[in-house]
Design an enzyme around this catalytic site. Structure first.
Site, PDB file in Angstrom:
ATOM      1  N   ASP A 148       0.767  -1.258   0.023  1.00 37.75           N
ATOM      2  CA  ASP A 148       0.091   0.194   0.084  1.00 37.75           C
ATOM      3  C   ASP A 148       0.790   1.195   0.042  1.00 37.75           C
ATOM      4  O   ASP A 148       1.642   1.667   1.222  1.00 37.75           O
ATOM      5  CB  ASP A 148      -0.880   0.031   1.263  1.00 37.75           C
ATOM      6  CG  ASP A 148      -1.898   1.074   1.498  1.00 37.75           C
ATOM      7  OD1 ASP A 148      -1.653   2.037   0.518  1.00 37.75           O
ATOM      8  OD2 ASP A 148      -3.039   1.040   1.946  1.00 37.75           O
ATOM      9  N   HIS A 149       0.688   1.885  -1.090  1.00 33.41           N
ATOM     10  CA  HIS A 149       1.762   3.235  -1.237  1.00 33.41           C
ATOM     11  C   HIS A 149       1.477   4.254  -0.282  1.00 33.41           C
ATOM     12  O   HIS A 149       2.170   5.266  -0.376  1.00 33.41           O
ATOM     13  CB  HIS A 149       1.974   3.457  -2.583  1.00 33.41           C
ATOM     14  CG  HIS A 149       3.072   4.132  -3.311  1.00 33.41           C
ATOM     15  ND1 HIS A 149       4.353   4.120  -2.323  1.00 33.41           N
ATOM     16  CD2 HIS A 149       3.757   4.467  -4.443  1.00 33.41           C
ATOM     17  CE1 HIS A 149       5.442   4.610  -2.999  1.00 33.41           C
ATOM     18  NE2 HIS A 149       5.026   4.928  -4.216  1.00 33.41           N
ATOM     19  N   ARG A 150       0.190   4.077   0.464  1.00 28.28           N
ATOM     20  CA  ARG A 150       0.023   5.363   1.292  1.00 28.28           C
ATOM     21  C   ARG A 150       0.806   5.320   2.357  1.00 28.28           C
ATOM     22  O   ARG A 150       1.139   6.357   2.985  1.00 28.28           O
ATOM     23  CB  ARG A 150      -1.518   5.334   1.545  1.00 28.28           C
ATOM     24  CG  ARG A 150      -2.407   5.499   0.511  1.00 28.28           C
ATOM     25  CD  ARG A 150      -3.834   5.214   1.138  1.00 28.28           C
ATOM     26  NE  ARG A 150      -4.087   3.879   1.507  1.00 28.28           N
ATOM     27  CZ  ARG A 150      -5.127   3.257   2.017  1.00 28.28           C
ATOM     28  NH1 ARG A 150      -6.258   4.087   2.148  1.00 28.28           N
ATOM     29  NH2 ARG A 150      -5.316   2.154   2.302  1.00 28.28           N
TER      30      ARG A 150
END
Length: 471
Positions: free
Chosen positions: A441-443
């Site tokens: 998850d690139h968040r």
């Protein structure tokens, strides 16, 4: 559904056996009307959107009625079985519950207000009875005129249906025949007591197929004829297509994957690694007395490698709290293992995997796999996962771009291990090689963190002695 009004009869309602589930399908009944049950006795098995679960009855008594047959999907809070708790036997004339639907489908009778067990919610909407697909519901003998109709709906009955004037078949079989254009009156039944089965309908379709292209009764010489137009492709059972209701585990998986794919921005990175030494270590561990009776395979060492990589990079083990706009870092690892089962893909997890020794991890993996294959994984075993491994290599696939399990920040895909030419100590040699893919998850996981985790896993599998030096 029958409704009991006797004050001595207790109605057992479909419980919510997971977190916020709204319905469950009755897979199998273990009791029938007239049976004596005791508090805690398992009376049926149901399938929810998460797993198959056995339901115990919460009181002693005699079964008066089963309200739904096997194969019916029932809303949470709906009564499914009536038990006489007065200590007397069930009346012999008590008729069993009718099948979930006749033709056409009809709505269930409205539920009267009944005492609700703690933790059991009553659905506000009325239930729709769905076609049964399981075996018959045990029954007692009703009046002769109703016996034939109920026998047909419940999946059993005499070879000739008195007063009905139509062949015996379950509602799903009738629908199949209607879809395929088959007149049930022309079908030869092979089921018990003369009931027509799905196989009988398909056999009738296959028998009708040659009739469309008549052939000479005896071989004879004749001039070559133009090539016949090939018939449309058909499936193995003769049907052009099959429709499968999406429910249970498959429905939940589909919803979860759609939600994950369109909520968390996925990034996937890949690395190809020489795992020859890891495979040698697997063979050595199989002969170690510490692992006697345990399942030892590459997945065990891959799981341990990921746990060590998480220990070295703890920020990867986190989740995104959208409501509070916070990153929640987990100080424990519930290691999920994706498992393909007849009911669909499930992801049970090993609780506190980071605290387990290698033999303990091997034992937990073995129990997880065997339980999943038997369809006995509980909803609790699939809750609270923090990171997942999916082994697509068992299908001969080199790698993939896995979708995150909802609520998790990373998932590692393991590809097939194959012998490949590899530069080893300055020379090209055949080595055992695999490709790893890490989606995150690139968040909350940037490229640097994701790359470090993937590189650590690869380094450990290439030199498994790092399990000791890095642990």
């Amino acid at each position: 559904m029958t409704t009991m009004t006797d004050a001595s009869v207790r109605e057992f309602k479909m419980p919510d056996v997971g977190e916020g589930l709204t319905e469950a399908e009755i897979l199998k009944w273990y009791v029938q009307p007239g049976d004596t049950v005791t508090d805690g006795q398992v009376v049926c098995e149901v399938e929810t959107a998460k797993a198959a679960v056995e339901l115990p009855i919460p009181y002693d008594g005699v079964v008066r009625a089963l309200h739904f047959p096997e194969g019916t999907t029932v809303d949470v809070g709906t009564s499914i079985i009536a038990v006489d708790v007065s200590g007397g036997a069930a009346p012999a004339a008590e008729a069993p519950a009718a099948a979930p639907q006749a033709e056409p489908e009809e709505e269930a009778e409205p539920q009267g207000r009944q005492p609700v067990l703690v933790g059991y919610g009553v659905s506000a909407s009325s239930t729709k009875r769905r076609p049964r697909k399981g075996a018959e519901v045990p029954r007692q003998e009703p009046e002769p005129a109703a016996q034939a109709l109920q026998a047909e709906l419940n999946g059993h009955g005499p070879a000739v249906a008195p007063a009905l004037g139509r062949p015996l078949a379950k509602p799903p079989v009738r629908k199949l025949a209607k879809d395929l254009g088959v007149d049930l009156a022309t079908v030869t039944p092979t089921g018990p007591d003369g009931i027509i089965t799905r196989e009988d309908v398909h056999a009738a379709v296959a028998a009708q197929a040659p009739a469309a292209e008549p052939a000479p009764e005896t071989p004879q010489a004749q001039a070559p004829a133009p090539a016949a137009v090939p018939a449309p492709a058909a499936s193995y059972d003769g049907a052009r297509e099959t429709r499968i209701p999406v429910k249970g585990v498959r429905k939940a998986t589909a919803a979860a994957m759609v939600g994950s794919a369109f909520t968390a921005p996925h990034v996937t990175e890949f690395v190809t690694v020489d795992v020859t030494r890891t495979l040698k270590l697997v063979e050595e561990l199989k002969g170690d007395k510490e692992f006697a009776g345990l399942r030892v395979n590459p997945l065990l060492l891959i799981s341990k490698a990921l746990l060590v990589a998480i220990k070295r990079n703890p920020d990867i083990n986190a989740s995104w709290d959208e409501a509070n706009q916070e990153i929640v870092r987990k100080h424990y690892v519930n290691l999920g293992i994706a498992a393909a089962t007849p009911r669909g893909l499930i992801v049970p997890n090993i609780k506190d995997a980071q605290a387990k020794t290698l033999p303990q991890l091997a034992e937990a993996l073995g129990e997880l796999v065997s339980t999943a294959r038997e369809g006995r994984t509980t909803p609790a075993a699939m809750q609270g996962g923090t990171v997942t491994i999916t082994n697509v290599g068992v299908f001969g696939v080199d790698t993939g771009t896995p979708i995150l399990n909802p609520g998790e920040s990373a998932i590692l895909a393991v590809g097939a291990i194959k012998p490949q030419p590899w530069v080893h100590k300055g020379k090209v040699k055949p080595r055992q090689v695999t490709t790893l893919a890490l989606s995150f998850d690139h968040r909350l996981v940037d490229g640097e963190l994701g790359s470090k985790v993937l590189a650590d896993v690869a380094a450990i599998l290439e030199q498994p002695k790092r399990l000791i030096t890095w642990a």
